[in-house]
Design a protein around this motif. Sequence first.
Motif, PDB file in Angstrom:
ATOM      1  N   ASP A   1     105.188 -14.432  74.021  1.00  0.00           N
ATOM      2  CA  ASP A   1     103.934 -15.080  73.603  1.00  0.00           C
ATOM      3  C   ASP A   1     102.766 -14.098  73.630  1.00  0.00           C
TER       4      ASP A   1
ATOM      5  N   LEU B   1     100.629 -12.930  70.368  1.00  0.00           N
ATOM      6  CA  LEU B   1      99.174 -13.133  70.374  1.00  0.00           C
ATOM      7  C   LEU B   1      98.446 -11.812  70.127  1.00  0.00           C
TER       8      LEU B   1
ATOM      9  N   ARG C   1      98.843 -10.913  66.499  1.00  0.00           N
ATOM     10  CA  ARG C   1      97.974 -11.742  65.642  1.00  0.00           C
ATOM     11  C   ARG C   1      96.544 -11.217  65.660  1.00  0.00           C
TER      12      ARG C   1
END
Length: 179
Positions: free
Chosen positions: A10, A14, A17
Amino acid sequence: MPTPDRTSLDAIVLAARDLLESEGLAGLSMQAVASRVGVRAPSLYKRVANREELIQLVAEASLLELGERLDAASSLEELADEFRAFGHERPAAFQLILTPGAGTPTARPEFGASASQGILRLAGEVAGEHRALEAARTLTAWAAGFVSMELNQGFNLGGDVDEAWRFGLASIVRAIGTA
């Protein structure tokens, strides 16, 4: 005793992104992501096979986010406004999931199908269940084109672009309802 993991999938996605938005697809590298999450690049390979998989994961996470936003809409107008807001807030992710370009890794089909549930539901309410897919595609194509033109400064003839959005959206929704 094994070395503890210093990052999670995760956290990696993140960071990727965020990098996509700040540096573009060309700046999205394993080394850059590793720096963002505070590990050495080889450590990322415990979670992500390569850059292509990383891009795919970013596309999938972006579709999940977009789908959640669209699912919360109670009308086609509200849905289209959320779609436009997503494009303005996350232009690189918008491009990645809607116009990725040849050779760019894309999300697995089930992520696109999931993100489409809100528009299919609302389009079915307006156009009827038998025309929901056609109505959803019509609205999506118009909105994606409009937002892409906005992001690329394609409206150069003057006038109020927000007014053009409202006019176009009302026209499309009205047409979908009478088809």
